[in-house]
Enzyme design. Structure first.
Site, short mmCIF file in Angstrom:
data_model
loop_
_atom_site.label_atom_id
_atom_site.label_comp_id
_atom_site.label_asym_id
_atom_site.label_seq_id
_atom_site.Cartn_x
_atom_site.Cartn_y
_atom_site.Cartn_z
CD GLU A 161 -8.70 4.68 -1.07
OE1 GLU A 161 -9.51 4.44 -0.19
OE2 GLU A 161 -7.65 5.32 -0.86
CG ASP A 166 -4.22 6.00 0.90
OD1 ASP A 166 -5.10 5.22 1.28
OD2 ASP A 166 -4.08 7.14 1.36
CG ASP A 195 -2.15 0.63 1.21
OD1 ASP A 195 -2.23 1.65 0.51
OD2 ASP A 195 -3.10 0.13 1.84
CG HIS A 237 -8.52 -0.51 5.67
ND1 HIS A 237 -8.55 -0.64 4.29
CD2 HIS A 237 -7.99 0.70 5.92
CE1 HIS A 237 -8.03 0.45 3.75
NE2 HIS A 237 -7.68 1.27 4.71
CG ASP A 238 -10.97 2.87 4.78
OD1 ASP A 238 -10.34 2.99 5.85
OD2 ASP A 238 -10.47 3.14 3.67
C1 NOJ Z 1 -7.79 5.77 2.36
C2 NOJ Z 1 -7.49 4.65 3.32
O1 NOJ Z 1 -8.16 3.50 2.89
C3 NOJ Z 1 -7.91 5.13 4.69
O2 NOJ Z 1 -7.81 4.10 5.64
C4 NOJ Z 1 -7.05 6.30 5.07
O3 NOJ Z 1 -7.52 6.84 6.29
C5 NOJ Z 1 -7.09 7.40 4.00
N1 NOJ Z 1 -6.97 6.89 2.68
C6 NOJ Z 1 -5.98 8.40 4.22
O4 NOJ Z 1 -4.75 7.85 3.85
#
Ligand code: NOJ
Length: 534
Positions: free
Chosen positions: A262, A203, A100, A322-323
């Protein structure tokens, strides 16, 4: 699509949140040797790649998404030797490794930012987005907001300027317009690719560039201040396409390297525009995480995505990460896991790369955290309206041992109390378990090229209850029938398939091939039925 095998296109990618996967040294935090020790498990499961959420040194304000050194391993996860060992052993198991990369922002503890904030004429000053407002030092330079709450600008008393942070104030955004930053970022790809890393998850990559003139975002209706503006000048700037091309060129200099981006806040159309030949291999499609348990919604997501991608692009699907709350929690999945088998049956048989999130294969549910237990600053900021993302980050449930077999110490986040009944060890021993169903599905997928590379052909369906489709290559036709409801239901295969003969590849409800009468296939409640045309 060509027939050559490509691991990232034909395979399945499994996301690991390293803090929560397996702790080898009893400090309560998962680590790299912990992951290495579980490679056998992952190989048996049948996945093709692991994506590790960030493992670079980090003060952990955003648990790894605030990096203080891009070319090192955080000591809490292990050493570079542990990392090399993990990559080597993963490759021995035919498992690829994806890292990542968090390149939109650094930690405020990164030496570059420490230098940058030290004085206005420091050589690193221009590595970040420093501004002032000519109308007064207590006014932010423009109206940009932070997604994690409040203004996107933080005032620095010492140098009397503001710096921009799209996320927490401890995550200052880099200035990608500075060629030195750009060059340094590109060197990070080479550094890890040279170490044998097979791919990268980028990211919020569509945030790298901001408007060169720092214009205000125009207003729009929304509840939070962040949503009360169109993110026209802080997202998806045209310069990003050049970066995407540069990244692809670097990766193409190595055999079979991969990048999945992402996209943050952009719709599927923007996401689709960033991938394809000469660009990223993929950008995430998160639409499934917003669907209700309804086949019509899923089919619409699939058809919309298929329509947006060019012929050379390849779709992907994500149910968990994870979000977001876990799918078992979102869909209020009954404890018998049959609904989750239907979800897995869909995710793993669509045309596109499936992403799994660890624990999905045993039907892990979100933990509920009290105010005092919250770890995620998002939850701390927005409590009680938004409790943050701890729910889906609880320790992997390996066994009935204390703390779910995740650690010998005290876990950084509590395990779900259901680990006593829901864990890898118990599910391995139960032939009817969700885990064994995932294993069987992954085997069927691997053994049938139509499920990897075949066209997606939807069948007529009852949109409230059933989803049926074919996956077809020149040599093979596989039928997937999914019953989203509890009642028996019939799927019409259509006149072309009236006389077809079928062989059962997999079902969660039967052992033998079902009868297909005059083109109708009868499904049991909550059934996944995968048939091969003879
Ligand atoms: C996306 C990530 O998936 C998330 O967990 C993170 O807080 C934000 N980007 C900032 O890097």
């Amino acid at each position: 699509m060509q027939n050559k095998t490509l691991w990232w296109r034909d395979g399945v990618i499994y996301q690991i949140y390293p803090r929560s996967f397996a702790d080898s040294n009893g400090d309560g935090i998962g680590d790299l040797p912990g992951i290495t020790a579980k490679l056998e498990y992952l190989a048996d499961l049948g996945i093709d790649a692991i994506w590790l959420s960030p493992i670079n040194p980090s003060p952990d304000v955003d648990f790894g998404y605030d990096v203080s050194d891009y070319k090192a391993i955080d000591p809490k996860y292990g050493t570079m030797a542990d990392f090399d060992d993990l990559v080597k052993k993963a490759h021995q198991h035919n498992i690829h490794v994806i890292l990542d990369l968090v390149l939109n922002h650094t930690s405020d503890q990164h030496p570059w930012f420490i230098q940058s904030r030290s004085s206005r004429d420091n050589p690193y000053r221009d590595w970040y987005l420093w501004r002032e407002n000519p109308k007064g030092k207590h006014l932010p330079p423009n109206n940009w907001q932070s997604i994690f709450g409040g203004k996107g600008w933080e005032y620095d008393e010492k140098t009397e300027q503001w710096y921009f942070h799209m996320f927490y104030k401890q995550q200052p955004d880099l200035n990608w317009r500075n060629p030195a930053v750009r060059a340094e970022m590109m060197s990070i790809f080479r550094f890890w690719a040279d170490r044998g890393v097979d791919g990268f998850r980028l990211d919020v990559f569509n945030e790298y560039y901001k408007d060169a003139e720092f214009r205000d975002n125009p207003p729009k209706w929304g509840i939070r201040p962040f949503d009360q503006q169109k993110h026209m000048h802080d997202t998806d700037q045209p310069e990003m396409m050049g970066i995407v091309e540069e990244i692809r060129k670097i990766l193409d200099g190595y055999p079979e390297r991969y990048a999945v981006g992402e996209t943050f806040m952009s719709g599927a159309d923007k996401a689709a525009a960033y991938c394809g030949p000469g660009k990223l291999h993929a950008t995430f499609n998160f639409s499934f995480m917003h669907n209700f348990w309804n086949p019509a919604g899923f089919l619409k997501s699939v058809l919309d995505w298929e329509a947006l991608l060019t012929e050379d692009s390849w779709p992907n699907y994500v149910m968990n990460n994870h979000d977001n709350p876990r799918s078992a929690t979102r869909y209020r999945a009954p404890e018998n896991d049959e609904r989750l088998k239907v979800a897995a049956g869909m995710l793993l048989t669509l045309r596109g790369t499936p992403f799994l999130y660890s624990g999905e294969e045993i039907g892990m549910r979100d933990i509920s955290v009290s105010r005092s237990e919250i770890q995620d600053p998002l939850g701390l900021h927005y409590w009680p309206f938004n409790k943050g993302r701890d729910g889906c980050r609880s320790p992997m449930q390996w066994s009935t041992a204390r703390y779910a077999g995740f650690t010998n110490g005290k876990p950084w986040l509590k395990a779900h109390p259901n680990f006593i009944k829901r864990n890898v060890e118990l599910q391995k021993a139960d032939p009817k378990s969700l885990l064994n169903f995932y294993c069987a599905l992954l085997r069927v997928r691997r053994a049938n090229p139509a499920l990897q590379q075949g066209m997606f052909v939807p069948l007529t369906y009852n949109p409230q209850q059933i989803l049926g489709y074919l996956r077809q290559t020149a040599d093979q036709t596989v039928l997937v029938a999914l019953n989203f409801g509890k009642r028996k239901v019939k799927l019409a295969l259509g006149p072309r398939l009236n006389d077809a003969n079928w062989e059962l590849l997999l079902s969660n409800k039967r052992e033998t091939t079902p009868k297909v009468e005059r083109g109708w296939l009868q499904l049991m409640g909550d059934e996944v039925c995968i048939l091969l045309q003879k």
